[in-house]
Structures are given as C-alpha cells and as structure tokens.
Design a protein around this motif. Structure first.
Motif, PDB file in Angstrom:
ATOM      1  N   UNK A  24       0.842  -1.199   0.000  1.00  0.00           N
ATOM      2  CA  UNK A  24       0.000   0.000   0.000  1.00  0.00           C
ATOM      3  C   UNK A  24       0.873   1.244   0.000  1.00  0.00           C
ATOM      4  N   UNK A  25       0.534   2.196  -0.861  1.00  0.00           N
ATOM      5  CA  UNK A  25       1.319   3.419  -0.963  1.00  0.00           C
ATOM      6  C   UNK A  25       0.426   4.584  -1.360  1.00  0.00           C
ATOM      7  N   UNK A  26       0.921   5.797  -1.120  1.00  0.00           N
ATOM      8  CA  UNK A  26       0.227   7.018  -1.545  1.00  0.00           C
ATOM      9  C   UNK A  26       0.923   7.494  -2.809  1.00  0.00           C
ATOM     10  N   UNK A  27       0.206   7.515  -3.935  1.00  0.00           N
ATOM     11  CA  UNK A  27       0.847   7.773  -5.223  1.00  0.00           C
ATOM     12  C   UNK A  27       1.047   9.246  -5.534  1.00  0.00           C
ATOM     13  N   UNK A  36      -6.033  11.991  -0.298  1.00  0.00           N
ATOM     14  CA  UNK A  36      -5.088  11.114   0.387  1.00  0.00           C
ATOM     15  C   UNK A  36      -5.749   9.760   0.613  1.00  0.00           C
ATOM     16  N   UNK A  37      -5.172   8.731  -0.003  1.00  0.00           N
ATOM     17  CA  UNK A  37      -5.646   7.361   0.193  1.00  0.00           C
ATOM     18  C   UNK A  37      -4.532   6.422  -0.228  1.00  0.00           C
ATOM     19  N   UNK A  38      -4.190   5.503   0.637  1.00  0.00           N
ATOM     20  CA  UNK A  38      -3.152   4.536   0.308  1.00  0.00           C
ATOM     21  C   UNK A  38      -3.739   3.463  -0.603  1.00  0.00           C
ATOM     22  N   UNK A  39      -2.936   3.035  -1.584  1.00  0.00           N
ATOM     23  CA  UNK A  39      -3.403   2.105  -2.602  1.00  0.00           C
ATOM     24  C   UNK A  39      -2.534   0.854  -2.639  1.00  0.00           C
ATOM     25  N   UNK A  93       1.005  17.332  -8.056  1.00  0.00           N
ATOM     26  CA  UNK A  93       0.654  16.049  -7.457  1.00  0.00           C
ATOM     27  C   UNK A  93       1.758  15.005  -7.569  1.00  0.00           C
ATOM     28  N   UNK A  94       2.561  15.100  -8.651  1.00  0.00           N
ATOM     29  CA  UNK A  94       3.669  14.157  -8.843  1.00  0.00           C
ATOM     30  C   UNK A  94       4.803  14.890  -9.539  1.00  0.00           C
ATOM     31  N   UNK A 208     -11.925  15.737  -8.004  1.00  0.00           N
ATOM     32  CA  UNK A 208     -11.295  16.758  -7.167  1.00  0.00           C
ATOM     33  C   UNK A 208      -9.930  17.178  -7.712  1.00  0.00           C
ATOM     34  N   UNK A 209      -9.109  16.219  -8.088  1.00  0.00           N
ATOM     35  CA  UNK A 209      -7.810  16.553  -8.665  1.00  0.00           C
ATOM     36  C   UNK A 209      -8.000  17.271 -10.002  1.00  0.00           C
ATOM     37  N   UNK A 210      -8.998  16.847 -10.768  1.00  0.00           N
ATOM     38  CA  UNK A 210      -9.260  17.464 -12.067  1.00  0.00           C
ATOM     39  C   UNK A 210      -9.561  18.946 -11.966  1.00  0.00           C
ATOM     40  N   UNK A 211     -10.374  19.337 -10.964  1.00  0.00           N
ATOM     41  CA  UNK A 211     -10.684  20.769 -10.842  1.00  0.00           C
ATOM     42  C   UNK A 211      -9.448  21.558 -10.418  1.00  0.00           C
TER      43      UNK A 211
END
Length: 273
Positions: A24-27, A36-39, A93-94, A208-211
């Motif tokens: 699990x990681x936060x990308x 924020x959500x670990x994947x 974001x990255x 949310x990221x899109x806006x």
C-alpha cells in the motif's frame, strides 16, 4: 511427507496474502483538494506503462486504418493546446509526471468519450466535443479528470486488484495442488480503460484533482459543474463510459462545487501570470 508439503503450501499462501498489505502506498501529493488514500499496487509501474503503451498503439493503429485518427487538424490543435497547459501543473501532485511520455490524440467518433491510460496516453473522441459544444474550460475539466486517473495510477491499482484476485486463486490452487495462468496485462488495461466504469472512490478523486489541475492551468474550475450538467441533459441517467454512474448526479455536482470554490484562488492567481 505429504503433510509437510501441505503445510509448506499453506505457509506460502499465508505469506503471499500478507505481502499484499505491504504494497500500500500514496501515489500523489494531496494538493489543495486533499486527496489522500493509500493504494495496493502489486504491479511495477514500468510494466503497467509498457502494457498501456502497447494497448494505446493498437487503438491508434486501428483508428488510423479506418481514417478516424486526428481527422480535424483544428480540433486536434485545440485539444493538444489544452493538454499543453494541463501537463506542467501535474507536478503539483507528482514531480515526475511532467516528464512522462504524454500523448494526446483525437479519434473521430460519435461516442461521447475520453480517457487517459497509465503513463499519460490520452484520447479524446470528437463526439464529446461536438455533441456537448464544450468550451475550452469544460474540455479542460474532462481532460483534467482523465489525467487525474493516470496521476493516481487508478489503472495500475485496478490491474493490481485483478492480480491479487488471480494470486488468491493461485494460492488456493497451490494449496490444492493446481496450476495457474499468467495475466494478459495489455488486455486488462484496455478493458479497464475503455469498458469498465471506475469506482466511486476513483471518480471522486479524479473529480477533485481534475478541478485543481484546471484551476492551476488557468481554466475556470467551475466549468466541471456545467460540464456535468451538460452530461445530464444529454445522457440522462446513463453518462458516458469515462464517467461512472457513481456517485449520484446531485451529490457529485455538490462535491464539485465545494472543491471548485476551494481552488478558485489558484485559478485567479494563474490568470495573473
């Protein structure tokens, strides 16, 4: 001896299943919208990107063979110009994202659709632009939403879930003494991108990221709301494949308004630059 082999297989099964939780990681960084959500990401990103590129090339080749690829130069230029403003702000974001091998193409089709595969492989269908009469800001909302899926590696996450399910079957098969087959990652990426709707969590994150991407690129983030309203008017209860049926229309619009308001200062600042 048989009992010992059985115990060994069961031990390997337990270790394999426990290993999934360690992946699990936060990308992405949370950004102003606070995603924020670990994947769980079992498959290496390079492997997913290679599979996505293979899938993308196949789709483009088929479209080109039918005379449907980038048929309108003005429309292509417009879409790529919007992409050129969105891609640099993905660094919010990255840090690595602006250096991805981004590609943006337009496929001539009456389908109201757009998507972004892992690694930044984007396709916009002409039907989306023509049927909805999209403004640049609304088109940026679509593209920002799709780019957000790539930034959050939703395709990799979903493919990992498929692999986890396959691993679970393999583990059960190992315990039972059965064999298992390898997954076709390129086919899975195509299937996930073009055919299956995203989950509620994935859609909300992409909204949310899109806006925020749109706002940082100096596009009015509230265009995401008018876009969705157009989708409702055109598609009724069945939105296009690039937007899941979840969350419900009203709650989605309400959420978009909250986060468009939150990132409006970023939009106003971007317009001054």
């Amino acid at each position: 001896m048989k009992a010992s082999s059985s115990c060994t297989r069961r031990s390997l099964a337990v270790l394999s299943l426990l290993a999934l939780t360690a992946c699990a990681t936060q990308t992405t960084a949370p950004g102003a919208v606070g995603v924020e959500r670990r994947q769980m990401l079992l498959i290496p990103s390079a492997e997913v990107d290679r599979a996505a590129d293979q899938s993308y090339r196949k789709i483009l080749s088929e479209a080109k063979a039918k005379g449907l690829l980038n048929r309108d130069p003005a429309e292509l230029a417009r879409v790529r110009a919007i992409g050129a403003r969105l891609v640099p702000v993905t660094a919010t974001f990255r840090a690595d994202a602006p250096r991805w091998q981004w590609e943006i193409n337009v496929i001539e089709s009456g389908e109201v659709n757009a998507w972004c595969m892992p690694g930044g492989k984007i396709a916009v269908y002409s039907g989306l632009i023509d049927k909805l009469k999209l403004s640049d800001a609304e088109l940026a909302a679509v593209m920002g939403h799709e780019i957000a899926h790539a930034l959050r590696e939703h395709g990799r996450e979903r493919a990992s879930q498929e692999q986890a399910a396959s691993l679970g079957l393999s583990v059960l098969g190992a315990v039972a003494g059965l064999g298992s087959g390898a997954i076709d990652l390129a086919s899975i990426i195509t299937d996930l991108t073009l055919l299956r709707p995203n989950s509620r969590a994935h859609e909300t994150e992409a909204d949310r990221i899109g806006v925020e991407l749109a706002a940082r690129a100096a596009y009015d983030p509230h265009a995401a709301i008018t876009l969705w309203q157009k989708m409702q008017a055109t598609g009724g209860s069945q939105p296009p494949q690039w937007l899941s049926t979840h969350p419900a229309h009203d709650s989605r619009i309400a959420d978009l308004k909250i986060f468009a308001d939150r990132v409006e200062p970023l939009y106003l600042a971007a317009r001054q630059r």
